[in-house]
Enzyme design. Structure first.
Site, PDB file in Angstrom:
ATOM      1  N   ASN A   1     -21.611  24.664 -89.996  1.00 44.94           N
ATOM      2  CA  ASN A   1     -21.373  23.791 -88.428  1.00 44.94           C
ATOM      3  C   ASN A   1     -21.602  25.537 -87.107  1.00 44.94           C
ATOM      4  OD1 ASN A   1     -18.971  24.730 -90.388  1.00 44.94           O
ATOM      5  ND2 ASN A   1     -18.252  23.071 -88.102  1.00 44.94           N
TER       6      ASN A   1
ATOM      7  N   GLU B   1     -20.652  25.632 -83.946  1.00 43.39           N
ATOM      8  CA  GLU B   1     -20.205  25.392 -82.155  1.00 43.39           C
ATOM      9  C   GLU B   1     -20.547  25.809 -81.136  1.00 43.39           C
ATOM     10  OE1 GLU B   1     -15.938  24.738 -82.910  1.00 43.39           O
ATOM     11  OE2 GLU B   1     -16.142  23.366 -84.788  1.00 43.39           O
TER      12      GLU B   1
ATOM     13  N   CYS C   1     -23.874  20.050 -86.714  1.00 38.32           N
ATOM     14  CA  CYS C   1     -23.612  20.571 -88.166  1.00 38.32           C
ATOM     15  C   CYS C   1     -23.793  21.272 -89.037  1.00 38.32           C
ATOM     16  CB  CYS C   1     -23.656  18.786 -88.365  1.00 38.32           C
ATOM     17  SG  CYS C   1     -22.488  17.570 -87.079  1.00 38.32           S
TER      18      CYS C   1
ATOM     19  N   CYS D   1     -22.124  13.119 -90.645  1.00 41.02           N
ATOM     20  CA  CYS D   1     -22.060  12.033 -88.967  1.00 41.02           C
ATOM     21  C   CYS D   1     -23.690  10.985 -88.796  1.00 41.02           C
ATOM     22  CB  CYS D   1     -21.403  13.290 -88.289  1.00 41.02           C
ATOM     23  SG  CYS D   1     -23.065  14.308 -87.447  1.00 41.02           S
TER      24      CYS D   1
ATOM     25  N   GLU E   1     -25.170  20.289 -91.829  1.00 47.20           N
ATOM     26  CA  GLU E   1     -25.909  19.250 -92.766  1.00 47.20           C
ATOM     27  C   GLU E   1     -27.064  19.880 -91.394  1.00 47.20           C
ATOM     28  OE1 GLU E   1     -23.189  18.691 -91.618  1.00 47.20           O
ATOM     29  OE2 GLU E   1     -23.210  16.618 -93.432  1.00 47.20           O
TER      30      GLU E   1
ATOM     31  N   CYS F   1     -26.519  13.967 -88.223  1.00 46.72           N
ATOM     32  CA  CYS F   1     -27.079  14.354 -89.547  1.00 46.72           C
ATOM     33  C   CYS F   1     -28.075  13.056 -90.655  1.00 46.72           C
ATOM     34  CB  CYS F   1     -26.283  15.366 -90.367  1.00 46.72           C
ATOM     35  SG  CYS F   1     -25.170  16.319 -89.686  1.00 46.72           S
TER      36      CYS F   1
HETATM   37  N1  THU Z   1     -19.804  18.600 -89.051  1.00 44.22           N
HETATM   38  C1  THU Z   1     -20.206  19.234 -89.675  1.00 44.22           C
HETATM   39  O1  THU Z   1     -21.167  20.306 -90.022  1.00 44.22           O
HETATM   40  N2  THU Z   1     -20.357  17.861 -90.292  1.00 44.22           N
HETATM   41  C2  THU Z   1     -20.685  16.660 -90.451  1.00 44.22           C
HETATM   42  O2  THU Z   1     -20.659  15.759 -91.307  1.00 44.22           O
HETATM   43  C3  THU Z   1     -18.826  16.522 -88.906  1.00 44.22           C
HETATM   44  C4  THU Z   1     -19.003  17.583 -88.802  1.00 44.22           C
HETATM   45  C5  THU Z   1     -18.799  19.883 -87.947  1.00 44.22           C
HETATM   46  C6  THU Z   1     -18.979  19.604 -86.008  1.00 44.22           C
HETATM   47  C7  THU Z   1     -17.458  19.661 -86.155  1.00 44.22           C
HETATM   48  O3  THU Z   1     -18.589  21.797 -85.704  1.00 44.22           O
HETATM   49  C8  THU Z   1     -16.993  20.265 -86.402  1.00 44.22           C
HETATM   50  O4  THU Z   1     -17.392  19.552 -87.578  1.00 44.22           O
HETATM   51  C9  THU Z   1     -15.675  18.733 -85.863  1.00 44.22           C
HETATM   52  O5  THU Z   1     -16.507  17.942 -85.732  1.00 44.22           O
END
Ligand code: THU
Length: 141
Positions: A50, A52, A61, A94, A63, A97
């Site tokens: 991920n 941000e 994310c 999520c 994925e 994704c």
């Molecule tokens: N996140 C992912 O990378 N994948 C997921 O399936 C769920 C959430 C990340 C997004 C964000 O950077 C952090 O997790 C918190 O939501």
């Protein structure tokens, strides 16, 4: 590739790759790390973490990072994805994704790998009655 076709050695390789990717997570806001490893039908692995952003909504994310890396290098057929996260619990992809993966692999086996247990479900189970390319009148091949 059926879920059962994913042998233990490949699964272990994917988990190692997802854990390595998670170490690269740029997550100063949530402090929550996620790593994903996507297996192509030819047996290549693309991993992602991920990433941000100060404008929170632009965070991406793990994925989707993995998927975009693969597609941008010419790979569109996938056999499995393994996801790990910093809590050590199995984490589900999520909604965004799921939808993005559905474009390329609606039956993708999704392995949510915690440190103690793994949960495997197909993307079709995670995203039932999905909207996809076939719903558009001029759907791509
Ligand atoms: N996140 C992912 O990378 N994948 C997921 O399936 C769920 C959430 C990340 C997004 C964000 O950077 C952090 O997790 C918190 O939501």
């Amino acid at each position: 590739m059926a879920i059962t076709a994913l042998d233990e050695a490949t699964l272990a390789k994917l988990e190692t790759s997802a854990l390595a990717a998670m170490k690269m997570a740029y997550n100063p806001y949530s402090k929550f790390g996620v790593g994903a490893a996507l297996l192509t039908e030819e047996g290549l692995i693309f991993s992602g973490c991920n990433v941000e952003n100060a404008a929170y909504g632009h965070s991406i994310c793990a994925e989707r990072t993995a998927l975009l890396k693969a597609v941008s290098e010419g790979h569109r057929k996938f056999a499995a994805i393994v996801i790990v996260c910093s809590s050590g619990k199995p984490v589900a992809p999520c909604g965004a994704c799921r939808q993005t993966l559905n474009e390329f692999a609606p039956d993708l086996p999704v392995v949510m790998a915690g440190s103690q247990k793994k949960i495997t479900q197909s993307l079709r189970e995670l995203l039932p009655r999905s909207f996809g390319p076939e719903d558009l009148p001029d759907s791509p091949e």
